[in-house]
Design a protein around this motif. Structure first.
Motif, PDB file in Angstrom:
ATOM      1  N   ARG A  28      15.111  -1.199  -2.711  1.00  0.00           N
ATOM      2  CA  ARG A  28      15.717  -2.544  -3.724  1.00  0.00           C
ATOM      3  C   ARG A  28      14.222  -2.584  -4.084  1.00  0.00           C
ATOM      4  NH1 ARG A  28      16.274  -6.445  -0.888  1.00  0.00           N
ATOM      5  NH2 ARG A  28      16.145  -6.077   1.023  1.00  0.00           N
ATOM      6  N   GLU A  29      12.748  -2.872  -4.065  1.00  0.00           N
ATOM      7  CA  GLU A  29      12.172  -3.633  -4.287  1.00  0.00           C
ATOM      8  C   GLU A  29      11.453  -1.886  -5.706  1.00  0.00           C
ATOM      9  OE1 GLU A  29       8.516  -5.646  -5.584  1.00  0.00           O
ATOM     10  OE2 GLU A  29      10.076  -6.302  -5.117  1.00  0.00           O
ATOM     11  N   LEU A  30      11.225  -0.641  -5.282  1.00  0.00           N
ATOM     12  CA  LEU A  30      11.166   0.063  -6.484  1.00  0.00           C
ATOM     13  C   LEU A  30      11.974   0.407  -7.698  1.00  0.00           C
ATOM     14  CD1 LEU A  30      10.380   2.923  -3.444  1.00  0.00           C
ATOM     15  CD2 LEU A  30       8.062   1.570  -5.092  1.00  0.00           C
ATOM     16  N   LEU A  31      13.496  -0.023  -6.780  1.00  0.00           N
ATOM     17  CA  LEU A  31      13.906   0.037  -8.398  1.00  0.00           C
ATOM     18  C   LEU A  31      14.083  -1.698  -9.045  1.00  0.00           C
ATOM     19  CD1 LEU A  31      17.453   0.379  -6.744  1.00  0.00           C
ATOM     20  CD2 LEU A  31      16.560   2.304  -8.568  1.00  0.00           C
ATOM     21  N   SER A  32      12.906  -2.366  -9.031  1.00  0.00           N
ATOM     22  CA  SER A  32      13.287  -3.180  -9.908  1.00  0.00           C
ATOM     23  C   SER A  32      11.968  -2.808  -9.803  1.00  0.00           C
ATOM     24  CB  SER A  32      12.583  -4.661  -8.057  1.00  0.00           C
ATOM     25  OG  SER A  32      11.822  -4.614  -8.455  1.00  0.00           O
ATOM     26  N   ARG A  33      11.094  -2.376  -9.796  1.00  0.00           N
ATOM     27  CA  ARG A  33       9.974  -2.152 -10.636  1.00  0.00           C
ATOM     28  C   ARG A  33      10.385  -0.797 -11.474  1.00  0.00           C
ATOM     29  NH1 ARG A  33       4.965  -2.623  -6.317  1.00  0.00           N
ATOM     30  NH2 ARG A  33       5.586  -4.781  -4.983  1.00  0.00           N
ATOM     31  N   GLY A  34      11.686  -0.653 -11.815  1.00  0.00           N
ATOM     32  CA  GLY A  34      11.784   0.476 -12.581  1.00  0.00           C
ATOM     33  C   GLY A  34      11.435   2.225 -11.825  1.00  0.00           C
ATOM     34  N   VAL A  35      11.260   2.076 -10.650  1.00  0.00           N
ATOM     35  CA  VAL A  35      11.209   2.933 -10.400  1.00  0.00           C
ATOM     36  C   VAL A  35      12.586   3.887  -9.562  1.00  0.00           C
ATOM     37  CG1 VAL A  35       9.997   4.326  -8.477  1.00  0.00           C
ATOM     38  CG2 VAL A  35       8.588   2.881  -9.541  1.00  0.00           C
ATOM     39  N   PHE A  36      13.168   4.773  -9.690  1.00  0.00           N
ATOM     40  CA  PHE A  36      14.768   5.169  -9.290  1.00  0.00           C
ATOM     41  C   PHE A  36      14.442   5.163  -7.564  1.00  0.00           C
ATOM     42  CE2 PHE A  36      17.804   8.249  -7.554  1.00  0.00           C
ATOM     43  CZ  PHE A  36      18.533   7.505  -7.874  1.00  0.00           C
ATOM     44  N   THR A  48       1.036  -1.433  -0.034  1.00  0.00           N
ATOM     45  CA  THR A  48       0.012  -0.136  -0.162  1.00  0.00           C
ATOM     46  C   THR A  48       1.140   0.942   0.069  1.00  0.00           C
ATOM     47  OG1 THR A  48       0.225  -0.130   2.069  1.00  0.00           O
ATOM     48  CG2 THR A  48      -1.788  -1.164   1.587  1.00  0.00           C
ATOM     49  N   VAL A  49       2.221   1.565   0.573  1.00  0.00           N
ATOM     50  CA  VAL A  49       3.090   1.486   0.664  1.00  0.00           C
ATOM     51  C   VAL A  49       3.880   2.399  -0.541  1.00  0.00           C
ATOM     52  CG1 VAL A  49       5.375   3.071   1.380  1.00  0.00           C
ATOM     53  CG2 VAL A  49       3.452   1.957   3.117  1.00  0.00           C
ATOM     54  N   LEU A  50       4.066   1.366  -1.697  1.00  0.00           N
ATOM     55  CA  LEU A  50       5.246   1.313  -3.211  1.00  0.00           C
ATOM     56  C   LEU A  50       3.859   1.666  -4.099  1.00  0.00           C
ATOM     57  CD1 LEU A  50       6.566  -1.983  -2.105  1.00  0.00           C
ATOM     58  CD2 LEU A  50       7.487   0.090  -2.220  1.00  0.00           C
ATOM     59  N   GLU A  51       2.649   1.176  -3.479  1.00  0.00           N
ATOM     60  CA  GLU A  51       1.949   1.449  -5.059  1.00  0.00           C
ATOM     61  C   GLU A  51       1.418   3.429  -5.502  1.00  0.00           C
ATOM     62  OE1 GLU A  51      -2.499   0.765  -2.178  1.00  0.00           O
ATOM     63  OE2 GLU A  51      -1.959  -0.351  -4.501  1.00  0.00           O
ATOM     64  N   ARG A  52       1.953   3.743  -3.715  1.00  0.00           N
ATOM     65  CA  ARG A  52       1.534   5.232  -3.924  1.00  0.00           C
ATOM     66  C   ARG A  52       3.407   6.393  -4.269  1.00  0.00           C
ATOM     67  NH1 ARG A  52      -2.371   3.313  -0.673  1.00  0.00           N
ATOM     68  NH2 ARG A  52      -4.021   4.815   0.094  1.00  0.00           N
ATOM     69  N   CYS A  53       3.918   5.493  -4.475  1.00  0.00           N
ATOM     70  CA  CYS A  53       5.300   6.138  -4.401  1.00  0.00           C
ATOM     71  C   CYS A  53       5.059   6.828  -5.939  1.00  0.00           C
ATOM     72  CB  CYS A  53       6.491   5.153  -4.266  1.00  0.00           C
ATOM     73  SG  CYS A  53       6.243   4.523  -2.351  1.00  0.00           S
ATOM     74  N   VAL A  54       6.012   7.863  -5.761  1.00  0.00           N
ATOM     75  CA  VAL A  54       6.460   8.353  -7.313  1.00  0.00           C
ATOM     76  C   VAL A  54       7.606   9.175  -7.164  1.00  0.00           C
ATOM     77  CG1 VAL A  54       5.599  10.273  -9.085  1.00  0.00           C
ATOM     78  CG2 VAL A  54       3.913   9.599  -7.889  1.00  0.00           C
TER      79      VAL A  54
END
Length: 222
Positions: free
Chosen positions: A75-83, A54-60
């Motif tokens: 680390r998870e955000l980077l794996s999804r292509g989000v710096f 629920t936090v990750l989906e709100r990250c831009v």
């Protein structure tokens, strides 16, 4: 860091050594009033949970993960292509993050950081609104790092609390690390600090037993 008991409990006077060691023995936060709270250390070292999602989906992006610990979120955000960049004052935390494919800097959020006033999302998760024991100073600093259209994602305490004191991490046999300043804020207290610093609370939600809020500069988040 080894799992030898002498090193586990702060041979280098590291207040965070207990929660960064590889063993899974229980670790507690010992408050100034004597109360002891069990910390979710295993969660911090494992992949993101449904609550974390629920936090990750709100990250831009770009995202600054303040007090990143072992780095599961950045680390998870980077794996999804989000710096995403983590910052943590504990060298062990930064080493763990980078060893598992994340990006992190070993420094305080109050130090000079890259891309000041350009971060679209700043994370204060796992109670990191408590960093330094001064929520006003911390949020004021995060406001300086945040882009004008950016937002903070904060995890509050599940209880209605507002306290600042010196605390310690404590192992299962009562051995404690050195004290460090910390704050604990429930959602009501987060609202109060936000209003005083000209932030708007633009969203809040509960996932499982965890409570979260997003904040924006008041001139933007109306």
């Amino acid at each position: 860091m080894t799992t030898d008991e002498g090193e586990q409990y702060g041979a280098e006077e590291d207040p965070y050594a207990l929660v960064l060691r590889p063993a899974w023995a229980p670790v507690f936060l010992r408050l100034a009033n004597g109360r002891r709270i069990r910390m979710p250390v295993r969660r911090w070292h494992e992949p993101p949970t449904a609550d974390d999602e629920t936090v990750l989906e709100r990250c831009v992006g770009p995202v600054l993960d303040v007090g990143c610990g072992p780095g599961r979120l950045c680390r998870e955000l980077l794996s999804r292509g989000v710096f995403a960049l983590g910052v943590d004052i504990a060298p062990r935390a930064v080493a763990l993050t980078c060893a598992q494919g994340g990006l992190a800097l070993c420094r305080s959020v109050f130090d000079r950081l890259p891309a000041e006033r350009a971060w679209q999302t700043i994370l204060l998760i796992d109670g990191n609104i408590g960093i330094g024991g001064d929520p006003y100073g911390l949020l004021r600093r995060c406001g300086e790092l945040l882009a004008p259209t950016g937002h903070l994602v904060i995890e509050a305490e599940p209880e209605d609390v507002e306290e600042c004191s010196a605390v310690r991490y404590e192992g299962p046999h009562g051995r404690c690390g050195p004290p460090f300043p910390w704050a604990r804020l429930g959602l009501r207290a987060v609202h109060g600090v936000a209003a005083d610093l000209a932030f708007n609370v633009t969203d809040q939600w509960t996932s499982g037993h965890r409570r979260f809020a997003t904040l924006m500069h008041a001139r933007i988040g109306i």
